[in-house]
Design a protein around this motif. Structure first.
Motif, PDB file in Angstrom:
ATOM      1  N   ASN A   4       0.808  -1.217   0.000  1.00 45.94           N
ATOM      2  CA  ASN A   4       0.000   0.000   0.000  1.00 45.94           C
ATOM      3  C   ASN A   4       0.848   1.277   0.000  1.00 45.94           C
ATOM      4  O   ASN A   4       0.312   2.371   0.132  1.00 45.94           O
ATOM      5  CB  ASN A   4      -1.043   0.013   1.120  1.00 45.94           C
ATOM      6  N   ALA A  13      -4.378   9.710   1.825  1.00 40.41           N
ATOM      7  CA  ALA A  13      -5.778   9.322   1.977  1.00 40.41           C
ATOM      8  C   ALA A  13      -6.674  10.530   2.153  1.00 40.41           C
ATOM      9  O   ALA A  13      -6.283  11.535   2.752  1.00 40.41           O
ATOM     10  CB  ALA A  13      -5.936   8.386   3.171  1.00 40.41           C
ATOM     11  N   HIS A  15     -10.549  11.251   3.695  1.00 40.64           N
ATOM     12  CA  HIS A  15     -11.537  10.607   4.558  1.00 40.64           C
ATOM     13  C   HIS A  15     -12.888  11.316   4.429  1.00 40.64           C
ATOM     14  O   HIS A  15     -13.143  12.300   5.125  1.00 40.64           O
ATOM     15  CB  HIS A  15     -11.063  10.616   6.016  1.00 40.64           C
ATOM     16  N   ILE A  20     -14.136   5.797   6.731  1.00 41.03           N
ATOM     17  CA  ILE A  20     -13.756   5.433   5.369  1.00 41.03           C
ATOM     18  C   ILE A  20     -12.582   6.291   4.908  1.00 41.03           C
ATOM     19  O   ILE A  20     -12.600   7.512   5.068  1.00 41.03           O
ATOM     20  CB  ILE A  20     -14.936   5.619   4.396  1.00 41.03           C
ATOM     21  N   GLY A  21     -11.580   5.640   4.315  1.00 37.65           N
ATOM     22  CA  GLY A  21     -10.458   6.340   3.711  1.00 37.65           C
ATOM     23  C   GLY A  21     -10.284   5.885   2.272  1.00 37.65           C
ATOM     24  O   GLY A  21     -10.263   4.686   2.007  1.00 37.65           O
ATOM     25  N   ILE A  22     -10.195   6.825   1.354  1.00 37.14           N
ATOM     26  CA  ILE A  22      -9.901   6.525  -0.045  1.00 37.14           C
ATOM     27  C   ILE A  22      -8.436   6.874  -0.237  1.00 37.14           C
ATOM     28  O   ILE A  22      -8.026   8.014   0.010  1.00 37.14           O
ATOM     29  CB  ILE A  22     -10.804   7.327  -0.994  1.00 37.14           C
ATOM     30  N   THR A  23      -7.637   5.888  -0.640  1.00 40.89           N
ATOM     31  CA  THR A  23      -6.189   6.063  -0.649  1.00 40.89           C
ATOM     32  C   THR A  23      -5.603   6.010  -2.054  1.00 40.89           C
ATOM     33  O   THR A  23      -6.174   5.421  -2.968  1.00 40.89           O
ATOM     34  CB  THR A  23      -5.488   4.987   0.203  1.00 40.89           C
ATOM     35  N   GLY A  24      -4.454   6.613  -2.180  1.00 38.54           N
ATOM     36  CA  GLY A  24      -3.644   6.523  -3.374  1.00 38.54           C
ATOM     37  C   GLY A  24      -2.186   6.443  -2.953  1.00 38.54           C
ATOM     38  O   GLY A  24      -1.811   6.979  -1.919  1.00 38.54           O
ATOM     39  N   VAL A  37      -4.392   2.498  -5.953  1.00 37.92           N
ATOM     40  CA  VAL A  37      -5.506   3.093  -5.214  1.00 37.92           C
ATOM     41  C   VAL A  37      -6.077   2.069  -4.246  1.00 37.92           C
ATOM     42  O   VAL A  37      -5.831   0.864  -4.372  1.00 37.92           O
ATOM     43  CB  VAL A  37      -6.614   3.585  -6.169  1.00 37.92           C
ATOM     44  N   VAL A  39      -9.188   1.438  -0.689  1.00 36.24           N
ATOM     45  CA  VAL A  39     -10.224   1.872   0.234  1.00 36.24           C
ATOM     46  C   VAL A  39      -9.924   1.244   1.594  1.00 36.24           C
ATOM     47  O   VAL A  39      -9.609   0.050   1.681  1.00 36.24           O
ATOM     48  CB  VAL A  39     -11.627   1.432  -0.235  1.00 36.24           C
ATOM     49  N   ASN A  40     -10.008   2.059   2.634  1.00 40.78           N
ATOM     50  CA  ASN A  40      -9.851   1.587   4.017  1.00 40.78           C
ATOM     51  C   ASN A  40     -11.177   1.720   4.737  1.00 40.78           C
ATOM     52  O   ASN A  40     -11.858   2.735   4.600  1.00 40.78           O
ATOM     53  CB  ASN A  40      -8.808   2.413   4.773  1.00 40.78           C
ATOM     54  N   LYS A  55      -8.739  -3.391   4.500  1.00 41.07           N
ATOM     55  CA  LYS A  55      -8.186  -2.721   3.320  1.00 41.07           C
ATOM     56  C   LYS A  55      -8.481  -3.497   2.046  1.00 41.07           C
ATOM     57  O   LYS A  55      -8.449  -4.722   2.043  1.00 41.07           O
ATOM     58  CB  LYS A  55      -6.670  -2.584   3.451  1.00 41.07           C
TER      59      LYS A  55
END
Length: 141
Positions: A4, A13, A15, A20-24, A37, A39-40, A55
């Motif tokens: 990750n 990320a 939030h 919820i976290g949207i990550t890159g 990319v 999602v947490n 995750k």
């Protein structure tokens, strides 16, 4: 470092909700630079010291590196799933460490290339672990 983080890299990320976290991520995995990319889903309160997280990621999840034969070196992409923990410290809980266990769903291209190298008597190759451990420092803004 870990899947990750794109190998050795950074994970950012957003939030939209405290759970919820949207990550890159952008990183380097000893073969090439890459991005991914994810999602947490956080299972605990943001104010807690210990915060479990589920995750789901898409990005590089396997790499083949053959010393002294870089023509074989290649990154492979696909989904990875796992869980982890966010250990937060300081009065504001803005700093901390993340430790994750991720299970990569490796592509058939990776499996075919790995099997071909494994059968080649001129190449000494080690089987990949079925999981990956990621460790990183985080700072919430």
């Amino acid at each position: 470092m870990g899947l990750n983080y794109g190998g050795f890299g950074v994970n950012m990320a957003i939030h939209p909700h405290h759970m919820i976290g949207i990550t890159g991520h952008l990183g380097y995995n000893l073969v090439d630079a890459n991005a991914g990319v994810g999602v947490n889903l956080y299972l605990g309160s943001p104010e807690k010291v210990y915060r479990p997280v589920l995750k789901a990621l898409y990005g590089y999840n396997a790499v083949i590196i053959v010393l002294d034969a870089s023509d074989y070196n290649k990154s492979y992409y696909g989904p990875s799933f796992g869980f982890g923990n966010s250990f937060r410290f300081g009065q504001s809980k803005r700093h901390g460490f993340d430790v994750d266990l991720l299970i990569p769903v490796r592509s058939s291209a990776f499996k075919d290339d790995y099997d071909a190298l494994d059968e080649d008597s001129n190449v000494d190759i080690t089987a990949p672990w079925p999981f990956n451990i990621s460790v990183g420092y985080h700072l919430y803004f």
